[in-house]
Write a protein that holds these residues in place. Structure first.
Motif, PDB file in Angstrom:
ATOM      1  N   LEU A 112      11.911 -46.018  37.857  1.00 43.05           N
ATOM      2  CA  LEU A 112      11.979 -44.716  38.540  1.00 43.05           C
ATOM      3  C   LEU A 112      11.529 -43.589  37.603  1.00 43.05           C
ATOM      4  O   LEU A 112      10.787 -42.698  38.020  1.00 43.05           O
ATOM      5  N   PHE A 113      11.975 -43.632  36.355  1.00 46.48           N
ATOM      6  CA  PHE A 113      11.552 -42.617  35.386  1.00 46.48           C
ATOM      7  C   PHE A 113      10.033 -42.633  35.203  1.00 46.48           C
ATOM      8  O   PHE A 113       9.390 -41.584  35.218  1.00 46.48           O
ATOM      9  N   ILE A 114       9.468 -43.825  35.030  1.00 44.18           N
ATOM     10  CA  ILE A 114       8.020 -43.933  34.822  1.00 44.18           C
ATOM     11  C   ILE A 114       7.262 -43.350  36.009  1.00 44.18           C
ATOM     12  O   ILE A 114       6.232 -42.708  35.846  1.00 44.18           O
ATOM     13  N   LEU A 115       7.808 -43.541  37.215  1.00 46.28           N
ATOM     14  CA  LEU A 115       7.149 -43.037  38.414  1.00 46.28           C
ATOM     15  C   LEU A 115       7.503 -41.580  38.725  1.00 46.28           C
ATOM     16  O   LEU A 115       7.153 -41.059  39.777  1.00 46.28           O
ATOM     17  N   GLY A 116       8.192 -40.933  37.792  1.00 50.95           N
ATOM     18  CA  GLY A 116       8.472 -39.508  37.941  1.00 50.95           C
ATOM     19  C   GLY A 116       9.648 -39.177  38.840  1.00 50.95           C
ATOM     20  O   GLY A 116       9.838 -38.019  39.211  1.00 50.95           O
ATOM     21  N   ARG A 117      10.437 -40.185  39.170  1.00 53.07           N
ATOM     22  CA  ARG A 117      11.592 -39.955  40.052  1.00 53.07           C
ATOM     23  C   ARG A 117      12.864 -39.856  39.211  1.00 53.07           C
ATOM     24  O   ARG A 117      13.789 -40.661  39.326  1.00 53.07           O
ATOM     25  N   ASP A 118      12.884 -38.833  38.347  1.00 53.56           N
ATOM     26  CA  ASP A 118      13.969 -38.671  37.381  1.00 53.56           C
ATOM     27  C   ASP A 118      15.336 -38.535  38.047  1.00 53.56           C
ATOM     28  O   ASP A 118      16.308 -39.151  37.604  1.00 53.56           O
ATOM     29  N   ALA A 119      15.443 -37.726  39.091  1.00 51.66           N
ATOM     30  CA  ALA A 119      16.742 -37.514  39.741  1.00 51.66           C
ATOM     31  C   ALA A 119      17.276 -38.825  40.313  1.00 51.66           C
ATOM     32  O   ALA A 119      18.470 -39.122  40.188  1.00 51.66           O
TER      33      ALA A 119
ATOM     34  N   PRO B  93      30.197 -52.055  36.051  1.00 48.36           N
ATOM     35  CA  PRO B  93      31.121 -51.212  35.294  1.00 48.36           C
ATOM     36  C   PRO B  93      30.416 -50.382  34.234  1.00 48.36           C
ATOM     37  O   PRO B  93      29.318 -50.719  33.795  1.00 48.36           O
ATOM     38  N   ARG B  94      31.071 -49.294  33.864  1.00 46.57           N
ATOM     39  CA  ARG B  94      30.553 -48.425  32.803  1.00 46.57           C
ATOM     40  C   ARG B  94      31.201 -48.832  31.500  1.00 46.57           C
ATOM     41  O   ARG B  94      32.271 -48.355  31.149  1.00 46.57           O
ATOM     42  N   GLY B  95      30.545 -49.720  30.810  1.00 52.10           N
ATOM     43  CA  GLY B  95      31.110 -50.212  29.553  1.00 52.10           C
ATOM     44  C   GLY B  95      30.020 -50.546  28.563  1.00 52.10           C
ATOM     45  O   GLY B  95      28.914 -50.008  28.625  1.00 52.10           O
ATOM     46  N   ALA B  96      30.347 -51.470  27.667  1.00 55.03           N
ATOM     47  CA  ALA B  96      29.457 -51.801  26.553  1.00 55.03           C
ATOM     48  C   ALA B  96      28.071 -52.254  27.008  1.00 55.03           C
ATOM     49  O   ALA B  96      27.069 -51.879  26.407  1.00 55.03           O
ATOM     50  N   GLN B  97      28.007 -53.053  28.091  1.00 51.40           N
ATOM     51  CA  GLN B  97      26.698 -53.546  28.535  1.00 51.40           C
ATOM     52  C   GLN B  97      25.814 -52.391  28.992  1.00 51.40           C
ATOM     53  O   GLN B  97      24.650 -52.301  28.607  1.00 51.40           O
ATOM     54  N   LEU B  98      26.358 -51.490  29.798  1.00 54.14           N
ATOM     55  CA  LEU B  98      25.571 -50.337  30.254  1.00 54.14           C
ATOM     56  C   LEU B  98      25.172 -49.470  29.066  1.00 54.14           C
ATOM     57  O   LEU B  98      24.012 -49.067  28.941  1.00 54.14           O
ATOM     58  N   TRP B  99      26.108 -49.218  28.172  1.00 56.00           N
ATOM     59  CA  TRP B  99      25.815 -48.401  26.989  1.00 56.00           C
ATOM     60  C   TRP B  99      24.675 -49.031  26.187  1.00 56.00           C
ATOM     61  O   TRP B  99      23.742 -48.344  25.784  1.00 56.00           O
ATOM     62  N   TYR B 100      24.757 -50.349  25.979  1.00 54.09           N
ATOM     63  CA  TYR B 100      23.717 -51.059  25.237  1.00 54.09           C
ATOM     64  C   TYR B 100      22.359 -50.883  25.914  1.00 54.09           C
ATOM     65  O   TYR B 100      21.360 -50.577  25.264  1.00 54.09           O
ATOM     66  N   TYR B 101      22.317 -51.076  27.231  1.00 53.86           N
ATOM     67  CA  TYR B 101      21.058 -50.924  27.960  1.00 53.86           C
ATOM     68  C   TYR B 101      20.500 -49.514  27.828  1.00 53.86           C
ATOM     69  O   TYR B 101      19.283 -49.323  27.758  1.00 53.86           O
ATOM     70  N   LEU B 102      21.372 -48.525  27.813  1.00 55.00           N
ATOM     71  CA  LEU B 102      20.910 -47.135  27.732  1.00 55.00           C
ATOM     72  C   LEU B 102      20.331 -46.791  26.364  1.00 55.00           C
ATOM     73  O   LEU B 102      19.711 -45.751  26.202  1.00 55.00           O
ATOM     74  N   GLN B 103      20.517 -47.688  25.381  1.00 57.90           N
ATOM     75  CA  GLN B 103      19.929 -47.464  24.052  1.00 57.90           C
ATOM     76  C   GLN B 103      18.447 -47.855  24.016  1.00 57.90           C
ATOM     77  O   GLN B 103      17.755 -47.601  23.029  1.00 57.90           O
ATOM     78  N   SER B 104      17.934 -48.455  25.083  1.00 58.55           N
ATOM     79  CA  SER B 104      16.530 -48.868  25.126  1.00 58.55           C
ATOM     80  C   SER B 104      15.610 -47.682  24.859  1.00 58.55           C
ATOM     81  O   SER B 104      15.857 -46.567  25.329  1.00 58.55           O
TER      82      SER B 104
ATOM     83  N   TYR C 121      14.456 -39.236  28.033  1.00 58.08           N
ATOM     84  CA  TYR C 121      15.458 -38.686  28.959  1.00 58.08           C
ATOM     85  C   TYR C 121      16.824 -38.517  28.304  1.00 58.08           C
ATOM     86  O   TYR C 121      17.754 -38.020  28.919  1.00 58.08           O
ATOM     87  N   ARG C 122      16.896 -38.927  27.035  1.00 56.28           N
ATOM     88  CA  ARG C 122      18.160 -38.933  26.312  1.00 56.28           C
ATOM     89  C   ARG C 122      18.788 -37.542  26.200  1.00 56.28           C
ATOM     90  O   ARG C 122      19.994 -37.407  26.100  1.00 56.28           O
ATOM     91  N   SER C 123      17.988 -36.496  26.236  1.00 53.54           N
ATOM     92  CA  SER C 123      18.520 -35.135  26.090  1.00 53.54           C
ATOM     93  C   SER C 123      19.057 -34.567  27.404  1.00 53.54           C
ATOM     94  O   SER C 123      19.696 -33.516  27.409  1.00 53.54           O
ATOM     95  N   LEU C 124      18.820 -35.256  28.522  1.00 45.85           N
ATOM     96  CA  LEU C 124      19.293 -34.758  29.814  1.00 45.85           C
ATOM     97  C   LEU C 124      20.817 -34.874  29.893  1.00 45.85           C
ATOM     98  O   LEU C 124      21.383 -35.917  29.567  1.00 45.85           O
ATOM     99  N   ALA C 125      21.466 -33.819  30.365  1.00 44.31           N
ATOM    100  CA  ALA C 125      22.931 -33.779  30.415  1.00 44.31           C
ATOM    101  C   ALA C 125      23.508 -34.933  31.229  1.00 44.31           C
ATOM    102  O   ALA C 125      24.497 -35.557  30.827  1.00 44.31           O
TER     103      ALA C 125
END
Length: 123
Positions: free
Chosen positions: A71-78, A89-100, A106-110
């Motif tokens: 979605l980000f690559i295709l410009g659909r940020d929202a 769940p919002r835990g270690a696996q999601l956090w790990y994936y978000l480190q990609s 997009y890391r600076s987005l609130a």
């Protein structure tokens, strides 16, 4: 480089041919490569297939990671941010994936930072 994108596209399509039981990662790569190669119609079509392959209301961390990347690559940020916010769940696996590195732009987005912080297993 275009060669790298075309190779990624071939590899992802081969993966789908071999095992289509969980298509989200490969479809994400296909959509992203198509978009970066300028084939926006094909990318949009692949993205629709990808969105149809997951539960958009309750995505798993893995679904959120791969589909949000496309979605980000295709410009659909929202839409990407909404998907990440809905991941459970919002835990270690999601956090790990978000480190990609896929998410570096997009890391600076609130909204991104809020989910990353909520999922951080170190806090």
């Amino acid at each position: 480089a275009h060669g790298d994108l075309e190779a990624a596209l071939l590899d992802a399509r081969r993966a789908l041919d071999l095992d289509a039981s969980y298509p989200a990662p490969a479809l994400s790569v296909v959509a992203g490569a198509q978009a970066r190669l300028g084939d926006t119609l094909a990318a949009a079509s692949t993205l629709e297939q990808l969105l149809g392959a997951i539960d958009l209301e309750h995505p798993s961390p893995t679904d959120a990671r791969f589909v949000a990347s496309a979605l980000f690559i295709l410009g659909r940020d929202a839409d990407a941010l909404t998907l990440i916010e809905r991941a459970s769940p919002r835990g270690a696996q999601l956090w790990y994936y978000l480190q990609s590195t896929d998410f570096d732009p997009y890391r600076s987005l609130a909204r991104f930072r809020a989910v990353e912080a909520a999922a951080d297993p170190r806090s």
